[in-house]
Design an enzyme around this catalytic site. Structure first.
Site, mmCIF file in Angstrom:
data_model
loop_
_atom_site.group_PDB
_atom_site.id
_atom_site.type_symbol
_atom_site.label_atom_id
_atom_site.label_comp_id
_atom_site.label_asym_id
_atom_site.label_seq_id
_atom_site.Cartn_x
_atom_site.Cartn_y
_atom_site.Cartn_z
ATOM 1 N N ASP A 1 0.855 -1.175 0.000
ATOM 2 C CA ASP A 1 0.000 0.000 0.000
ATOM 3 C C ASP A 1 0.899 1.235 0.000
ATOM 4 O O ASP A 1 1.929 1.256 0.676
ATOM 5 C CB ASP A 1 -0.920 0.022 1.218
ATOM 6 N N THR A 2 0.496 2.244 -0.750
ATOM 7 C CA THR A 2 1.292 3.460 -0.883
ATOM 8 C C THR A 2 0.488 4.658 -0.414
ATOM 9 O O THR A 2 -0.692 4.781 -0.745
ATOM 10 C CB THR A 2 1.722 3.659 -2.352
#
EC number: 3.6.1.9
Length: 191
Positions: free
Chosen positions: A73-74
């Site tokens: 996840d960014t």
């Protein structure tokens, strides 16, 4: 390149993560599962990306079997606030206008769920954006439609190509998968 002891699953529908993992030389399948991307309101922004990656991995725990599941996840952080995916074009414009001419942080959290462990980490890159004109921002939103991207931009898209003036850290972390670190973690499971 090495072979893995277990089949590898990329738990992401991101075409960028798929391409990066392919380019790193791994064979894998893709499997996504619905996950609420919510985090506690009082959680430090530095912890959010890894927390969300671990939440995604938890969706595979019950039926993992002999597989490796890679989740990521960014998040984009500006002024200690997370810029999520934009709700619409106006939201994307607001985000891009706030990023223009400034630096921000991009943190990608990664979690590898294995039969014997759950390994996770976060990698951070600082990104400097040049000033962007309203015409450049409008063009980007109209043509690239960045509504599935944290902070409303992709480093490999028009705004990244013309707007990123400097990076401190890995470009691939900004794209959504710090391949240099993922490679080292996967080496633990080499044949």
């Amino acid at each position: 390149m090495f072979s893995l002891r277990y089949p590898l699953v990329l738990a992401s529908g991101s075409p960028r993560r798929k391409q990066l993992l392919t380019d790193t030389g791994f064979s894998f399948t893709i499997e996504t599962r619905p996950t609420d991307e919510f985090f506690p309101a009082d959680m430090p922004v530095e912890d959010v990306a890894e927390y969300l990656a671990r939440q995604k991995a938890d969706q595979f725990r019950a039926d993992l079997g002999d597989r490796l599941v890679l989740c990521a996840d960014t998040v984009v952080i500006l002024d200690n606030q997370i810029l999520n995916k934009p709700a619409d074009a106006d939201d994307a414009y607001r985000m891009l206008r706030s990023l223009a001419g400034r630096s921000h942080r991009v943190r990608t959290g990664v979690c590898l769920l294995a039969p014997d462990a759950m390994l996770s980490f976060t990698d951070e890159t600082t990104v400097w954006f040049a000033d962007l004109t309203d015409a450049e921002i409008d063009y980007y939103i109209r043509v690239c439609r960045p509504f599935d991207k944290a902070g409303s931009y992709g480093a490999q898209d028009f705004v990244g190509l013309v707007g990123i003036s400097r990076l401190e850290g890995s470009f691939y972390t900004v794209m959504g998968l710090p391949t240099h670190r993922v490679y080292q973690v996967l080496k633990r499971y080499a044949l």
